[in-house]
Scaffold this active site. Structure first.
Site, PDB file in Angstrom:
ATOM      1  N   HIS A 216      -6.925 -21.922  -0.347  1.00 42.74           N
ATOM      2  CA  HIS A 216      -7.544 -23.189   0.026  1.00 42.74           C
ATOM      3  C   HIS A 216      -7.905 -24.009  -1.206  1.00 42.74           C
ATOM      4  O   HIS A 216      -8.086 -23.474  -2.303  1.00 42.74           O
ATOM      5  CB  HIS A 216      -8.788 -22.935   0.877  1.00 42.74           C
ATOM      6  CG  HIS A 216      -8.471 -22.435   2.256  1.00 42.74           C
ATOM      7  ND1 HIS A 216      -9.426 -22.203   3.219  1.00 42.74           N
ATOM      8  CD2 HIS A 216      -7.269 -22.128   2.839  1.00 42.74           C
ATOM      9  CE1 HIS A 216      -8.846 -21.783   4.328  1.00 42.74           C
ATOM     10  NE2 HIS A 216      -7.534 -21.716   4.121  1.00 42.74           N
ATOM     11  N   GLU A 218     -10.616 -25.529  -2.134  1.00 41.54           N
ATOM     12  CA  GLU A 218     -11.886 -25.193  -2.782  1.00 41.54           C
ATOM     13  C   GLU A 218     -11.742 -23.947  -3.654  1.00 41.54           C
ATOM     14  O   GLU A 218     -12.241 -23.904  -4.788  1.00 41.54           O
ATOM     15  CB  GLU A 218     -12.976 -24.968  -1.716  1.00 41.54           C
ATOM     16  CG  GLU A 218     -13.242 -26.176  -0.843  1.00 41.54           C
ATOM     17  CD  GLU A 218     -12.390 -26.217   0.425  1.00 41.54           C
ATOM     18  OE1 GLU A 218     -12.853 -26.792   1.423  1.00 41.54           O
ATOM     19  OE2 GLU A 218     -11.260 -25.670   0.397  1.00 41.54           O
ATOM     20  N   CYS A 244     -14.192 -23.312   4.906  1.00 40.65           N
ATOM     21  CA  CYS A 244     -14.157 -22.121   5.746  1.00 40.65           C
ATOM     22  C   CYS A 244     -15.188 -21.123   5.213  1.00 40.65           C
ATOM     23  O   CYS A 244     -15.788 -21.322   4.148  1.00 40.65           O
ATOM     24  CB  CYS A 244     -12.758 -21.517   5.755  1.00 40.65           C
ATOM     25  SG  CYS A 244     -12.302 -20.745   4.172  1.00 40.65           S
ATOM     26  N   CYS A 247     -14.347 -19.629   1.620  1.00 42.74           N
ATOM     27  CA  CYS A 247     -14.583 -20.611   0.563  1.00 42.74           C
ATOM     28  C   CYS A 247     -16.071 -20.884   0.398  1.00 42.74           C
ATOM     29  O   CYS A 247     -16.566 -21.070  -0.723  1.00 42.74           O
ATOM     30  CB  CYS A 247     -13.846 -21.909   0.867  1.00 42.74           C
ATOM     31  SG  CYS A 247     -12.056 -21.811   0.605  1.00 42.74           S
TER      32      CYS A 247
END
Length: 295
Positions: A216, A218, A244, A247
């Site tokens: 992801h 992040e 999420c 993260c």
């Protein structure tokens, strides 16, 4: 009047006259302000909404002729040489609180030459007016808007069609690192070989699909900071949607203190609870839930 203005600038600050004028203005109305004679007055007026500074100039000989024709007390008795000397003092006074019109002229955004009839003068104003209106309506982005726009550009590098998510980490208005959704370096991307899905059954019986091929945005931004030896302690993170859970734990552990998201994430309940418990400020600019294929 000039001497009084100079004394007020010395006593109350060089922007005092403009500040006094601003205090008497109504935000719902338009105003024309003349005789701005000090750069600090320009800076004070620039705090107002949609302020535009215009320099209106004419040849010295024509200004002198117009001055004499007004028949104001004392003015019509001045010689042209005395007029020029007086103007020079107004343009670049060395006195504290004195007039500095030359500096104001250099700060002007537009210029109109008024060297003929009043009818021609108004024609020039009408020609320039659309550009003035455009300049007055210009809105400078806030810092959050600025970094969110950069986040969107970063996200355009993403290699997973389900998100194209981007991330920017900032501290003290300086970008520390960026990241976008994509496979780890050297591995195939979703855009090349398709998604790698896993289904998750939630407590309420609902089923969601997650692509496990990608890192992801992040997490990628945190990884880039780690590779470069950059601390993100106390920083702000800008991203496309709420992070999420995985993260979220990374962001808390890395010291991120503020998260600004464009939209909500459909599975962010646990993330929101964890961020609140950790004292990380979460700001969602649009309460719509981000939607993407196979959600």
């Amino acid at each position: 009047m000039q001497e009084l203005g100079n004394r007020i600038r010395v006593k109350e600050g060089h922007g005092a006259l403009a500040r006094r004028a601003a205090e008497n203005m109504d935000d719902s109305k338009n105003y024309v302000i003349t005789s701005i004679r000090h750069p600090m007055e320009v800076k004070e007026l620039a705090k107002l909404k949609h302020f535009i500074l215009i320099n209106i100039k004419s040849p010295a000989e024509l200004r002198y002729k117009r001055m004499v024709s007004r028949f104001r007390e004392g003015e019509n008795k001045k010689t042209f040489e005395e007029f020029l000397k007086s103007e020079k003092k107004e343009m670049e006074s060395g006195e504290d609180g004195g007039q500095k019109i030359k500096d104001c002229i250099e700060m002007a955004q537009f210029e109109i030459v008024n060297d003929s009839s009043i009818e021609e003068f108004f024609k020039k104003i009408n020609i320039l007016l659309p550009d003035i209106i455009n300049a007055a309506s210009f809105k400078r982005h806030s810092w959050d808007e600025y970094f969110m726009e950069i986040m969107r550009i970063v996200g355009s590098r993403g290699t997973c069609s389900r998100g194209r998510s981007g991330c920017v980490i900032v501290r003290d208005k300086r970008i520390l690192t960026t990241g976008y959704v994509g496979s780890p370096p050297g591995l195939a991307h979703c855009d090349e070989v398709g998604h790698w899905f896993r289904e998750y059954v939630h407590d309420d019986g609902s089923v969601t699909k997650h692509c496990i091929r990608t890192v992801h945005a992040e997490a990628n931004a945190i990884a880039q900071a780690a590779k470069m030896g950059i601390s993100v302690e106390g920083a702000t993170l800008y991203c496309k949607m709420e992070p999420c859970l995985d993260c979220t734990k990374l962001l808390i552990s890395s010291g991120i203190k503020r998260i600004v998201c464009e939209k909500k994430y459909h599975a962010a309940k646990e993330s929101e609870e964890m961020l609140e418990e950790a004292g990380v400020k979460l700001e969602v600019l649009n309460n719509e839930v981000e939607e993407y294929p196979n959600q």
